[in-house]
Design a protein around this motif. Structure first.
Motif, PDB file in Angstrom:
ATOM      1  N   SER A   1      -4.007  -0.803 -10.431  1.00 56.87           N
ATOM      2  CA  SER A   1      -2.724  -0.560  -9.771  1.00 56.87           C
ATOM      3  C   SER A   1      -2.824   0.709  -8.940  1.00 56.87           C
ATOM      4  O   SER A   1      -3.378   1.718  -9.391  1.00 56.87           O
ATOM      5  N   LYS A   2      -2.270   0.663  -7.760  1.00 56.88           N
ATOM      6  CA  LYS A   2      -2.413   1.782  -6.821  1.00 56.88           C
ATOM      7  C   LYS A   2      -1.764   3.056  -7.330  1.00 56.88           C
ATOM      8  O   LYS A   2      -2.228   4.154  -7.008  1.00 56.88           O
ATOM      9  N   GLN A   3      -0.708   2.975  -8.112  1.00 55.34           N
ATOM     10  CA  GLN A   3      -0.040   4.201  -8.553  1.00 55.34           C
ATOM     11  C   GLN A   3      -0.871   5.004  -9.543  1.00 55.34           C
ATOM     12  O   GLN A   3      -0.575   6.172  -9.805  1.00 55.34           O
TER      13      GLN A   3
ATOM     14  N   TYR B   1      -3.725   6.141  -8.994  1.00 57.30           N
ATOM     15  CA  TYR B   1      -4.732   6.933  -8.279  1.00 57.30           C
ATOM     16  C   TYR B   1      -4.126   8.047  -7.443  1.00 57.30           C
ATOM     17  O   TYR B   1      -4.685   8.451  -6.424  1.00 57.30           O
TER      18      TYR B   1
ATOM     19  N   PHE C   1      -9.982   1.726  -2.309  1.00 58.69           N
ATOM     20  CA  PHE C   1      -9.861   0.553  -3.177  1.00 58.69           C
ATOM     21  C   PHE C   1     -10.276   0.949  -4.595  1.00 58.69           C
ATOM     22  O   PHE C   1     -11.411   1.387  -4.814  1.00 58.69           O
ATOM     23  N   TYR C   2      -9.376   0.797  -5.555  1.00 54.94           N
ATOM     24  CA  TYR C   2      -9.674   1.154  -6.940  1.00 54.94           C
ATOM     25  C   TYR C   2     -10.503   0.067  -7.613  1.00 54.94           C
ATOM     26  O   TYR C   2     -10.575  -1.073  -7.151  1.00 54.94           O
TER      27      TYR C   2
ATOM     28  N   ILE D   1      -3.794   3.904  -0.392  1.00 58.21           N
ATOM     29  CA  ILE D   1      -4.279   3.201  -1.568  1.00 58.21           C
ATOM     30  C   ILE D   1      -3.565   1.852  -1.623  1.00 58.21           C
ATOM     31  O   ILE D   1      -2.330   1.790  -1.648  1.00 58.21           O
ATOM     32  N   ALA D   2      -4.357   0.790  -1.609  1.00 59.90           N
ATOM     33  CA  ALA D   2      -3.804  -0.559  -1.474  1.00 59.90           C
ATOM     34  C   ALA D   2      -3.958  -1.345  -2.761  1.00 59.90           C
ATOM     35  O   ALA D   2      -5.025  -1.322  -3.394  1.00 59.90           O
ATOM     36  N   ASP D   3      -2.894  -2.040  -3.159  1.00 61.10           N
ATOM     37  CA  ASP D   3      -3.031  -3.105  -4.144  1.00 61.10           C
ATOM     38  C   ASP D   3      -3.594  -4.341  -3.449  1.00 61.10           C
ATOM     39  O   ASP D   3      -3.496  -4.484  -2.217  1.00 61.10           O
TER      40      ASP D   3
ATOM     41  N   LEU E   1       0.834  -1.192   0.000  1.00 60.68           N
ATOM     42  CA  LEU E   1       0.000   0.000   0.000  1.00 60.68           C
ATOM     43  C   LEU E   1       0.873   1.249   0.000  1.00 60.68           C
ATOM     44  O   LEU E   1       2.034   1.224   0.418  1.00 60.68           O
ATOM     45  N   ASP E   2       0.305   2.328  -0.515  1.00 56.09           N
ATOM     46  CA  ASP E   2       0.949   3.645  -0.518  1.00 56.09           C
ATOM     47  C   ASP E   2       0.213   4.537   0.467  1.00 56.09           C
ATOM     48  O   ASP E   2      -1.022   4.568   0.489  1.00 56.09           O
TER      49      ASP E   2
END
Length: 284
Positions: free
Chosen positions: A77-79, A81, A68-69, A97-99, A49-50
């Protein structure tokens, strides 16, 4: 000033919420955020996660939004967002933001394991990053909204990591699929098999009064996830005595329901303000 025609062209790049949006993110200002990238919440490569902190921390600990995307449960992919993180950190929230593992590596209900584990990790560790574990909100778009809502309505998933749904301060669902039976494609049938248990994948079947506050939001021009998913769930939760707020947006399609959080588009949209005002009612 950014010309409206250029904005329309840029919005067209967001044909799907699951595609990379590097062009959009390239114009998102990041100077107001501090990023802790690829923090592990498990051993798998996608259990990362970021964490985005507002650079100017005027108060701490901060309320936290775990986003959650979307991506049809099989991509994302979290990047991609950064624009979501910038929107919410600009309002004083810490954003995570989590993968998570995707189909075909996992199917439902195993799809729920990583989102639940991410919540558990945050409850245990986000204080180390100046976040407030007592003010943890979930938020998701499209398939990500489905994951967030399942965690909030079906207590069994958080119970598997030793938590209750009371661990969540509130949940925001953007254009989520909550009532999408019958399954209309072979891919969906593969993700949500076996057929005799497919009803357990539908958040609407777990509508009740004992859950976190819910903010359900849908664009009325959405032909990817029909607005009735949101409206039906809101009605079911309200009928059960649950805490739910329904917001619909005339003229918004599926992509609008996340893209209009981005700085180039949000000046003419109430979306971010509606989310922020609602979360502040519940400790945000």
């Amino acid at each position: 000033m950014i010309r409206r025609g250029w904005l329309s062209s840029l919005l067209g790049l967001l044909v799907s919420a699951c595609r990379p949006v590097s062009v959009l993110n390239a114009i998102i200002p990041s100077a107001g955020m501090v990023l802790k990238r690829d923090v592990a919440y498990g051993a798998h490569a996608r259990q990362r996660l970021d964490i985005y902190q507002p650079r100017d921390l005027t108060t701490a600990p901060l309320p936290v939004v775990l986003f959650f995307y979307g991506g049809s449960w099989d991509s994302g992919s979290k990047q991609d967002y950064l624009f979501v993180a910038e929107a919410l950190t600009s309002q004083g929230f810490m954003v995570v933001i989590a993968d998570y593992r995707l189909y075909p590596e996992v199917k439902f209900p195993q799809l729920m394991q990583d989102p639940a584990s991410a919540v558990f990790w945050l409850k245990q560790h986000i204080a180390d990053y100046q976040g407030d574990p007592a003010r943890l909100f979930l938020m998701g778009h499209s398939a990500g909204a489905h994951l967030a809502m399942m965690l909030s309505l079906n207590a069994s998933y958080l119970a598997q990591v030793g938590l209750q749904t009371a661990a969540i301060a509130g949940t925001v669902g953007l254009a989520g699929p909550y009532d999408f039976l019958p399954l209309t494609s072979a891919r969906l049938r593969a993700i949500f098999a076996p057929p005799e248990q497919v009803w357990t994948s539908q958040p609407i079947h777990f509508a009740h009064g004992q859950h976190p506050p819910l903010l359900l939001m849908a664009g009325l021009k959405d032909d990817t996830v029909w607005p009735r998913n949101t409206i039906n769930l809101a009605q079911a939760v309200e009928a059960s005595g649950g805490n739910v707020t329904l917001k619909t947006y005339a003229g918004y399609d599926h992509v609008d329901m996340v893209a209009k959080l981005a700085r180039p588009f949000r000046s003419r949209s109430p979306l971010l303000d509606d989310i922020t005002v609602w979360m502040r009612q519940y400790g945000g």
